[in-house]
Design a protein around this motif. Structure first.
Motif, mmCIF file in Angstrom:
data_model
loop_
_atom_site.group_PDB
_atom_site.id
_atom_site.type_symbol
_atom_site.label_atom_id
_atom_site.label_comp_id
_atom_site.label_asym_id
_atom_site.label_seq_id
_atom_site.Cartn_x
_atom_site.Cartn_y
_atom_site.Cartn_z
ATOM 1 N N ALA A 21 0.846 -1.195 0.000
ATOM 2 C CA ALA A 21 0.000 0.000 0.000
ATOM 3 C C ALA A 21 0.882 1.246 0.000
ATOM 4 C CB ALA A 21 -0.905 0.007 1.216
ATOM 5 N N ASN A 22 0.537 2.221 -0.835
ATOM 6 C CA ASN A 22 1.281 3.474 -0.932
ATOM 7 C C ASN A 22 0.315 4.644 -1.028
ATOM 8 O OD1 ASN A 22 4.111 2.493 -1.231
ATOM 9 N ND2 ASN A 22 3.199 1.435 -2.961
ATOM 10 N N GLN A 23 0.715 5.765 -0.452
ATOM 11 C CA GLN A 23 -0.077 6.996 -0.501
ATOM 12 C C GLN A 23 0.890 8.165 -0.610
ATOM 13 O OE1 GLN A 23 -3.560 7.398 -0.305
ATOM 14 N NE2 GLN A 23 -3.095 9.516 -0.791
ATOM 15 N N ALA A 24 0.618 9.105 -1.489
ATOM 16 C CA ALA A 24 1.461 10.298 -1.632
ATOM 17 C C ALA A 24 0.578 11.498 -1.936
ATOM 18 C CB ALA A 24 2.484 10.094 -2.745
ATOM 19 N N GLY A 25 1.051 12.673 -1.580
ATOM 20 C CA GLY A 25 0.293 13.887 -1.857
ATOM 21 C C GLY A 25 0.995 15.107 -1.307
ATOM 22 N N ASP A 26 0.290 16.230 -1.333
ATOM 23 C CA ASP A 26 0.830 17.452 -0.747
ATOM 24 C C ASP A 26 -0.275 18.156 0.045
ATOM 25 O OD1 ASP A 26 -0.461 19.720 -2.260
ATOM 26 O OD2 ASP A 26 0.472 18.681 -3.943
ATOM 27 N N ARG A 27 0.136 19.080 0.885
ATOM 28 C CA ARG A 27 -0.791 19.797 1.763
ATOM 29 C C ARG A 27 -0.875 21.262 1.373
ATOM 30 N NH1 ARG A 27 -4.056 16.295 2.990
ATOM 31 N NH2 ARG A 27 -3.193 14.479 3.950
ATOM 32 N N SER A 28 -0.881 21.555 0.086
ATOM 33 C CA SER A 28 -0.940 22.940 -0.352
ATOM 34 C C SER A 28 -2.296 23.581 -0.021
ATOM 35 C CB SER A 28 -0.663 23.044 -1.848
ATOM 36 O OG SER A 28 -1.586 22.270 -2.586
ATOM 37 N N PRO A 34 7.509 29.159 1.769
ATOM 38 C CA PRO A 34 8.198 29.915 0.715
ATOM 39 C C PRO A 34 8.913 29.015 -0.312
ATOM 40 C CG PRO A 34 8.652 30.892 2.852
ATOM 41 C CD PRO A 34 7.894 29.624 3.103
ATOM 42 N N GLY A 35 9.342 27.844 0.103
ATOM 43 C CA GLY A 35 10.024 26.924 -0.808
ATOM 44 C C GLY A 35 9.074 26.046 -1.602
ATOM 45 N N GLY A 36 7.784 26.119 -1.345
ATOM 46 C CA GLY A 36 6.800 25.316 -2.064
ATOM 47 C C GLY A 36 5.909 24.558 -1.099
ATOM 48 N N PRO A 37 5.008 23.742 -1.627
ATOM 49 C CA PRO A 37 4.081 23.012 -0.768
ATOM 50 C C PRO A 37 4.790 21.894 0.025
ATOM 51 C CG PRO A 37 3.798 22.343 -3.037
ATOM 52 C CD PRO A 37 4.752 23.492 -3.046
ATOM 53 N N VAL A 38 4.215 21.546 1.155
ATOM 54 C CA VAL A 38 4.719 20.440 1.971
ATOM 55 C C VAL A 38 4.179 19.144 1.375
ATOM 56 C CG1 VAL A 38 4.716 19.389 4.256
ATOM 57 C CG2 VAL A 38 4.817 21.874 4.036
ATOM 58 N N ALA A 39 5.070 18.237 0.999
ATOM 59 C CA ALA A 39 4.675 16.966 0.381
ATOM 60 C C ALA A 39 4.945 15.816 1.343
ATOM 61 C CB ALA A 39 5.434 16.753 -0.919
#
Length: 52
Positions: A21-28, A34-39
């Motif tokens: 099982a795998n899950q990935a995403g971001d919390r934008s 400032p460096g981008g969304p937290v993934a």
């Protein structure tokens, strides 16, 4: 047609069981740095093998 095992020998067999099982995403949607969304990325695996 399968050939029977010779007398005194055991027939070979093997089995395996695997769950992955795998899950990935971001919390934008929540906040952005400032460096981008937290993934994030999470994963787990269960593996079992057996030889009779």
């Amino acid at each position: 047609m399968a050939t029977p095992a010779p007398i005194g020998c055991r027939a070979l067999c093997a089995s395996q069981f695997d769950i992955n099982a795998n899950q990935a995403g971001d919390r934008s949607q929540w906040f952005d740095l400032p460096g981008g969304p937290v993934a994030f990325a999470l994963g787990t695996e269960y593996y079992q093998a057996k030889a009779c």
